[in-house]
Design an enzyme around this catalytic site. Sequence first.
Site, PDB file in Angstrom:
ATOM      1  N   ARG A  18       0.248   6.619   7.496  1.00  0.00           N
ATOM      2  CA  ARG A  18       0.305   6.663   6.037  1.00  0.00           C
ATOM      3  C   ARG A  18      -0.164   8.024   5.515  1.00  0.00           C
ATOM      4  NH1 ARG A  18       1.305   1.493   4.017  1.00  0.00           N
ATOM      5  NH2 ARG A  18       0.352  -0.233   5.130  1.00  0.00           N
TER       6      ARG A  18
ATOM      7  N   ASP B 224       3.884   3.204   6.652  1.00  0.00           N
ATOM      8  CA  ASP B 224       3.173   3.027   7.923  1.00  0.00           C
ATOM      9  C   ASP B 224       4.050   2.462   9.028  1.00  0.00           C
ATOM     10  OD1 ASP B 224       3.394   0.359   6.785  1.00  0.00           O
ATOM     11  OD2 ASP B 224       1.939  -0.253   8.298  1.00  0.00           O
TER      12      ASP B 224
ATOM     13  N   LYS C 115       0.817  -1.196   0.000  1.00  0.00           N
ATOM     14  CA  LYS C 115       0.000   0.000   0.000  1.00  0.00           C
ATOM     15  C   LYS C 115       0.858   1.256   0.000  1.00  0.00           C
ATOM     16  CE  LYS C 115      -3.101  -2.414   3.195  1.00  0.00           C
ATOM     17  NZ  LYS C 115      -3.511  -2.474   4.614  1.00  0.00           N
ATOM     18  N   GLY C 116       2.127   1.073   0.330  1.00  0.00           N
ATOM     19  CA  GLY C 116       2.996   2.220   0.595  1.00  0.00           C
ATOM     20  C   GLY C 116       3.133   3.218  -0.535  1.00  0.00           C
TER      21      GLY C 116
ATOM     22  N   ASP D  50      14.688  -0.524   0.487  1.00  0.00           N
ATOM     23  CA  ASP D  50      15.423  -0.762   1.728  1.00  0.00           C
ATOM     24  C   ASP D  50      16.531  -1.774   1.429  1.00  0.00           C
ATOM     25  OD1 ASP D  50      16.110  -0.978   4.397  1.00  0.00           O
ATOM     26  OD2 ASP D  50      14.315  -1.999   5.031  1.00  0.00           O
TER      27      ASP D  50
ATOM     28  N   GLU E 102       7.677   2.936  -6.398  1.00  0.00           N
ATOM     29  CA  GLU E 102       7.880   2.457  -5.019  1.00  0.00           C
ATOM     30  C   GLU E 102       8.005   3.614  -4.051  1.00  0.00           C
ATOM     31  OE1 GLU E 102       7.756   0.379  -2.847  1.00  0.00           O
ATOM     32  OE2 GLU E 102       8.525  -1.597  -3.336  1.00  0.00           O
ATOM     33  N   ASP E 103       7.708   3.305  -2.798  1.00  0.00           N
ATOM     34  CA  ASP E 103       7.913   4.290  -1.730  1.00  0.00           C
ATOM     35  C   ASP E 103       9.364   4.297  -1.273  1.00  0.00           C
ATOM     36  OD1 ASP E 103       7.756   1.726  -0.690  1.00  0.00           O
ATOM     37  OD2 ASP E 103       5.996   2.113   0.542  1.00  0.00           O
TER      38      ASP E 103
ATOM     39  N   PHE F  47      14.116   3.668  10.343  1.00  0.00           N
ATOM     40  CA  PHE F  47      12.726   3.406   9.992  1.00  0.00           C
ATOM     41  C   PHE F  47      11.959   4.726   9.881  1.00  0.00           C
ATOM     42  CE2 PHE F  47       8.347   2.079  10.736  1.00  0.00           C
ATOM     43  CZ  PHE F  47       8.270   0.973   9.903  1.00  0.00           C
TER      44      PHE F  47
ATOM     45  N   LYS G  55      17.536   3.632   0.744  1.00  0.00           N
ATOM     46  CA  LYS G  55      18.468   3.572   1.889  1.00  0.00           C
ATOM     47  C   LYS G  55      19.733   2.865   1.425  1.00  0.00           C
ATOM     48  CE  LYS G  55      14.717   2.921   5.228  1.00  0.00           C
ATOM     49  NZ  LYS G  55      14.155   1.996   6.225  1.00  0.00           N
TER      50      LYS G  55
HETATM   51  P1  5GP Z   1      13.021  -4.356   0.939  1.00  0.00           P
HETATM   52  O1  5GP Z   1      12.695  -5.669   0.315  1.00  0.00           O
HETATM   53  O2  5GP Z   1      13.634  -3.346   0.006  1.00  0.00           O
HETATM   54  O3  5GP Z   1      13.858  -4.515   2.174  1.00  0.00           O
HETATM   55  O4  5GP Z   1      11.643  -3.827   1.524  1.00  0.00           O
HETATM   56  C1  5GP Z   1      10.913  -2.843   0.946  1.00  0.00           C
HETATM   57  C2  5GP Z   1       9.610  -2.670   1.679  1.00  0.00           C
HETATM   58  O5  5GP Z   1       9.791  -2.690   3.109  1.00  0.00           O
HETATM   59  C3  5GP Z   1       9.047  -1.301   1.368  1.00  0.00           C
HETATM   60  O6  5GP Z   1       8.241  -1.327   0.205  1.00  0.00           O
HETATM   61  C4  5GP Z   1       8.268  -0.984   2.632  1.00  0.00           C
HETATM   62  O7  5GP Z   1       6.978  -1.557   2.549  1.00  0.00           O
HETATM   63  C5  5GP Z   1       9.040  -1.679   3.731  1.00  0.00           C
HETATM   64  N1  5GP Z   1       9.970  -0.716   4.371  1.00  0.00           N
HETATM   65  C6  5GP Z   1      11.304  -0.644   4.211  1.00  0.00           C
HETATM   66  N2  5GP Z   1      11.826   0.373   4.930  1.00  0.00           N
HETATM   67  C7  5GP Z   1      10.791   0.971   5.551  1.00  0.00           C
HETATM   68  C8  5GP Z   1      10.685   2.110   6.437  1.00  0.00           C
HETATM   69  O8  5GP Z   1      11.645   2.788   6.803  1.00  0.00           O
HETATM   70  N3  5GP Z   1       9.429   2.423   6.870  1.00  0.00           N
HETATM   71  C9  5GP Z   1       8.318   1.716   6.508  1.00  0.00           C
HETATM   72  N4  5GP Z   1       7.165   2.127   6.983  1.00  0.00           N
HETATM   73  N5  5GP Z   1       8.379   0.645   5.675  1.00  0.00           N
HETATM   74  C10 5GP Z   1       9.594   0.280   5.191  1.00  0.00           C
END
Ligand code: 5GP
Length: 183
Positions: A169, A163, A47-48, A107, A103-104, A156, A135
């Site tokens: 959100r 969220d 949903k992000g 990470d 994407e939001d 975070f 990041k």
């Molecule tokens: P990745 O597979 O890149 O580690 O994860 C990406 C997903 O993890 C993002 O789409 C998001 O939903 C969640 N995520 C990663 N970092 C954060 C953060 O700092 N805050 C929040 N709320 N969600 C995050």
Amino acid sequence: MQRVESEVDLDQILITEDEILGCLARMGKQITADYDGKDLLLVGVLKGAVMVMADLARAIDRHVEMDWMAVSSYGSGTKSSGVVRILKDLDTDVAGRDVLIVEDVVDTGLTLSWLVANLRSRGPSSVRIASLLRKPDAMQMEIDVDYVGFDIPNSFVVGYGLDYGERYRNLRCIATLGEQAHE
Ligand code: 5GP
């Protein structure tokens, strides 16, 4: 950095609403130019990415289509494992399409690298990525993010679609959480 006075459980605003909107306006202009004459399909990750999609799509000055995927990452707690399950698939056939994943935050990059591979297997013309946040210190996969809004520290964050337990959100900015909010 600005302290947040009115929201007791937030710590600091990392990126203001104005900075986000200015950044997405520039990104949209670049995408408009890069996809000249192309058949662009924006794929948002629920949903992000809802807020990013809404503002980025309106900053793109050409016809675009939008579709959505929802994925869940198997893993322990909040850690991403890279093993992904599709909760909601696209309604659109992406074969021959120019796909831009919206994407939001990137990470570890594990979810996104799985998603790119999954979409590539469906025979699109191209697959690129636009993310509001990245990041760099958290990335575990070499993944090319074609359009990046802001590189942020490995902490975070919430707001603008992101969220913590489904809250925040609807915050207009990107902020870090205070200690109380984690309890
Ligand atoms: P990745 O597979 O890149 O580690 O994860 C990406 C997903 O993890 C993002 O789409 C998001 O939903 C969640 N995520 C990663 N970092 C954060 C953060 O700092 N805050 C929040 N709320 N969600 C995050």
